[in-house]
Design a protein around this motif. Structure first.
Motif, PDB file in Angstrom:
ATOM      1  N   GLU A 217       0.832  -1.202   0.000  1.00 19.54           N
ATOM      2  CA  GLU A 217       0.000   0.000   0.000  1.00 19.54           C
ATOM      3  C   GLU A 217       0.867   1.254   0.000  1.00 19.54           C
ATOM      4  N   THR A 218       1.956   1.228   0.759  1.00 19.07           N
ATOM      5  CA  THR A 218       2.864   2.370   0.824  1.00 19.07           C
ATOM      6  C   THR A 218       3.433   2.683  -0.560  1.00 19.07           C
ATOM      7  N   LEU A 219       3.779   1.638  -1.304  1.00 19.26           N
ATOM      8  CA  LEU A 219       4.343   1.829  -2.641  1.00 19.26           C
ATOM      9  C   LEU A 219       3.272   2.021  -3.712  1.00 19.26           C
ATOM     10  N   GLY A 220       2.033   1.715  -3.374  1.00 17.25           N
ATOM     11  CA  GLY A 220       0.942   1.899  -4.332  1.00 17.25           C
ATOM     12  C   GLY A 220       0.901   0.825  -5.398  1.00 17.25           C
ATOM     13  N   VAL A 221       1.287  -0.400  -5.050  1.00 21.03           N
ATOM     14  CA  VAL A 221       1.246  -1.512  -5.996  1.00 21.03           C
ATOM     15  C   VAL A 221       0.354  -2.612  -5.439  1.00 21.03           C
ATOM     16  N   SER A 222      -0.106  -3.497  -6.318  1.00 21.58           N
ATOM     17  CA  SER A 222      -0.940  -4.611  -5.875  1.00 21.58           C
ATOM     18  C   SER A 222      -0.064  -5.713  -5.283  1.00 21.58           C
ATOM     19  N   ARG A 223      -0.699  -6.593  -4.546  1.00 25.89           N
ATOM     20  CA  ARG A 223       0.035  -7.704  -3.928  1.00 25.89           C
ATOM     21  C   ARG A 223       0.574  -8.679  -4.973  1.00 25.89           C
ATOM     22  N   SER A 224       0.021  -8.657  -6.168  1.00 26.32           N
ATOM     23  CA  SER A 224       0.477  -9.548  -7.231  1.00 26.32           C
ATOM     24  C   SER A 224       1.482  -8.868  -8.162  1.00 26.32           C
ATOM     25  N   ALA A 225       2.019  -7.729  -7.748  1.00 22.63           N
ATOM     26  CA  ALA A 225       2.967  -6.979  -8.571  1.00 22.63           C
ATOM     27  C   ALA A 225       4.270  -7.756  -8.736  1.00 22.63           C
ATOM     28  N   SER A 226       4.854  -7.627  -9.908  1.00 20.85           N
ATOM     29  CA  SER A 226       6.125  -8.297 -10.171  1.00 20.85           C
ATOM     30  C   SER A 226       7.249  -7.532  -9.467  1.00 20.85           C
TER      31      SER A 226
ATOM     32  N   ILE B   8       7.507  -3.409  -8.490  1.00 19.34           N
ATOM     33  CA  ILE B   8       7.792  -2.923  -7.138  1.00 19.34           C
ATOM     34  C   ILE B   8       9.011  -2.015  -7.153  1.00 19.34           C
ATOM     35  N   LYS B   9      10.044  -2.427  -7.874  1.00 18.75           N
ATOM     36  CA  LYS B   9      11.267  -1.625  -7.967  1.00 18.75           C
ATOM     37  C   LYS B   9      10.979  -0.280  -8.629  1.00 18.75           C
ATOM     38  N   ARG B  10      10.193  -0.302  -9.702  1.00 24.25           N
ATOM     39  CA  ARG B  10       9.851   0.930 -10.410  1.00 24.25           C
ATOM     40  C   ARG B  10       9.075   1.878  -9.512  1.00 24.25           C
ATOM     41  N   ALA B  11       8.102   1.342  -8.757  1.00 26.20           N
ATOM     42  CA  ALA B  11       7.301   2.174  -7.853  1.00 26.20           C
ATOM     43  C   ALA B  11       8.173   2.766  -6.753  1.00 26.20           C
ATOM     44  N   PHE B  12       9.085   1.955  -6.199  1.00 29.74           N
ATOM     45  CA  PHE B  12       9.985   2.444  -5.157  1.00 29.74           C
ATOM     46  C   PHE B  12      10.851   3.587  -5.673  1.00 29.74           C
ATOM     47  N   ARG B  13      11.460   3.388  -6.806  1.00 29.44           N
ATOM     48  CA  ARG B  13      12.357   4.429  -7.349  1.00 29.44           C
ATOM     49  C   ARG B  13      11.611   5.714  -7.673  1.00 29.44           C
ATOM     50  N   LYS B  14      10.411   5.594  -8.211  1.00 26.35           N
ATOM     51  CA  LYS B  14       9.611   6.777  -8.545  1.00 26.35           C
ATOM     52  C   LYS B  14       9.279   7.571  -7.284  1.00 26.35           C
ATOM     53  N   LEU B  15       8.807   6.872  -6.252  1.00 23.32           N
ATOM     54  CA  LEU B  15       8.443   7.562  -5.016  1.00 23.32           C
ATOM     55  C   LEU B  15       9.662   8.087  -4.272  1.00 23.32           C
ATOM     56  N   ALA B  16      10.770   7.351  -4.316  1.00 19.82           N
ATOM     57  CA  ALA B  16      11.994   7.806  -3.651  1.00 19.82           C
ATOM     58  C   ALA B  16      12.490   9.102  -4.288  1.00 19.82           C
ATOM     59  N   MET B  17      12.417   9.190  -5.592  1.00 22.10           N
ATOM     60  CA  MET B  17      12.828  10.426  -6.265  1.00 22.10           C
ATOM     61  C   MET B  17      11.869  11.572  -5.925  1.00 22.10           C
TER      62      MET B  17
END
Length: 51
Positions: free
Chosen positions: A8-17, A21-30
């Motif tokens: 939920e913090t990263l805004g991805v579904s539980r079935s995300a690859s 997950i990496k893409r969402a993390f990097r986007k939010l970290a930036m």
């Protein structure tokens, strides 16, 4: 203290690859990085939550 839902913090579904997950993390970290949001305490806390 309640458990944190990292998906939920990263805004991805539980079935995300792993790549999604990496893409969402990097986007939010930036977006919330302290160097980009100097003096913004909300952005600093969000960055800590993401990490």
């Amino acid at each position: 203290m309640a458990k944190q839902d990292f998906y939920e913090t990263l805004g991805v579904s539980r079935s995300a690859s792993p790549d999604e997950i990496k893409r969402a993390f990097r986007k939010l970290a930036m977006q919330y990085h302290p160097d980009r949001n100097a003096g913004d305490k909300n952005a600093e806390q969000k960055f800590k939550d993401i990490n």
